[in-house]
Design a protein around this motif. Structure first.
Motif, mmCIF file in Angstrom:
data_model
loop_
_atom_site.group_PDB
_atom_site.id
_atom_site.type_symbol
_atom_site.label_atom_id
_atom_site.label_comp_id
_atom_site.label_asym_id
_atom_site.label_seq_id
_atom_site.Cartn_x
_atom_site.Cartn_y
_atom_site.Cartn_z
ATOM 1 N N ASP A 92 -8.233 -40.418 28.315
ATOM 2 C CA ASP A 92 -7.685 -40.617 26.965
ATOM 3 C C ASP A 92 -6.674 -41.761 26.934
ATOM 4 O OD1 ASP A 92 -9.213 -38.575 25.902
ATOM 5 O OD2 ASP A 92 -7.616 -37.082 26.046
ATOM 6 N N SER A 93 -5.820 -41.823 27.945
ATOM 7 C CA SER A 93 -4.832 -42.897 28.014
ATOM 8 C C SER A 93 -5.508 -44.243 28.194
ATOM 9 C CB SER A 93 -3.866 -42.633 29.166
ATOM 10 O OG SER A 93 -2.920 -43.658 29.263
ATOM 11 N N LYS A 120 -5.190 -47.389 25.591
ATOM 12 C CA LYS A 120 -4.722 -48.709 26.005
ATOM 13 C C LYS A 120 -5.765 -49.784 25.705
ATOM 14 C CE LYS A 120 -1.494 -47.041 29.464
ATOM 15 N NZ LYS A 120 -0.379 -47.209 28.573
ATOM 16 N N THR A 121 -7.035 -49.453 25.901
ATOM 17 C CA THR A 121 -8.101 -50.397 25.600
ATOM 18 C C THR A 121 -8.146 -50.720 24.111
ATOM 19 O OG1 THR A 121 -9.396 -49.570 27.471
ATOM 20 C CG2 THR A 121 -10.587 -50.804 25.781
ATOM 21 N N LEU A 122 -8.045 -49.688 23.279
ATOM 22 C CA LEU A 122 -8.051 -49.908 21.834
ATOM 23 C C LEU A 122 -6.824 -50.705 21.394
ATOM 24 C CD1 LEU A 122 -9.373 -46.456 20.598
ATOM 25 C CD2 LEU A 122 -10.633 -48.615 20.745
ATOM 26 N N ASN A 123 -5.685 -50.473 22.061
ATOM 27 C CA ASN A 123 -4.483 -51.244 21.742
ATOM 28 C C ASN A 123 -4.684 -52.726 22.030
ATOM 29 O OD1 ASN A 123 -3.012 -49.053 20.846
ATOM 30 N ND2 ASN A 123 -2.005 -48.713 22.799
ATOM 31 N N LYS A 167 -12.390 -45.429 38.222
ATOM 32 C CA LYS A 167 -13.721 -45.932 37.858
ATOM 33 C C LYS A 167 -14.047 -45.710 36.387
ATOM 34 C CE LYS A 167 -14.321 -47.188 42.083
ATOM 35 N NZ LYS A 167 -13.779 -48.472 42.420
ATOM 36 N N TYR A 168 -13.016 -45.742 35.522
ATOM 37 C CA TYR A 168 -13.261 -45.655 34.093
ATOM 38 C C TYR A 168 -13.846 -46.974 33.617
ATOM 39 C CZ TYR A 168 -9.889 -41.762 34.083
ATOM 40 O OH TYR A 168 -9.211 -40.599 34.319
ATOM 41 N N MET A 184 -18.766 -45.187 27.650
ATOM 42 C CA MET A 184 -17.591 -44.756 28.383
ATOM 43 C C MET A 184 -18.044 -43.885 29.534
ATOM 44 S SD MET A 184 -14.815 -43.671 25.531
ATOM 45 C CE MET A 184 -15.882 -42.475 24.789
ATOM 46 N N ASN A 185 -17.432 -44.061 30.689
ATOM 47 C CA ASN A 185 -17.692 -43.147 31.780
ATOM 48 C C ASN A 185 -16.554 -43.193 32.766
ATOM 49 O OD1 ASN A 185 -18.126 -45.330 33.589
ATOM 50 N ND2 ASN A 185 -20.266 -45.443 32.992
#
Length: 52
Positions: free
Chosen positions: A8-9, A13-16, A39-40, A49-50
């Motif tokens: 979730d974090s 951060k990616t969306l930010n 490995k996200y 997403m994985n």
């Protein structure tokens, strides 16, 4: 130094990052980010997403 992120974090951060770029009038046509510790992977272009 390693920073442990939850999925979730990582997504937040990616969306930010995308929001910051768009606020600077930078178009985001695709965004692929990989976090190596867990490995996200998120591909905002393809909606993938994985992770562990």
């Amino acid at each position: 130094m390693f920073i442990i992120l939850s999925m979730d974090s990582f997504i937040d951060k990616t969306l930010n990052i995308r929001e910051i770029l768009e606020s600077k009038n930078i178009s985001v046509c695709g965004l692929y980010i990989q976090e190596d510790t867990n490995k996200y992977v998120i591909d905002l272009n393809g909606g993938i997403m994985n992770g562990r």
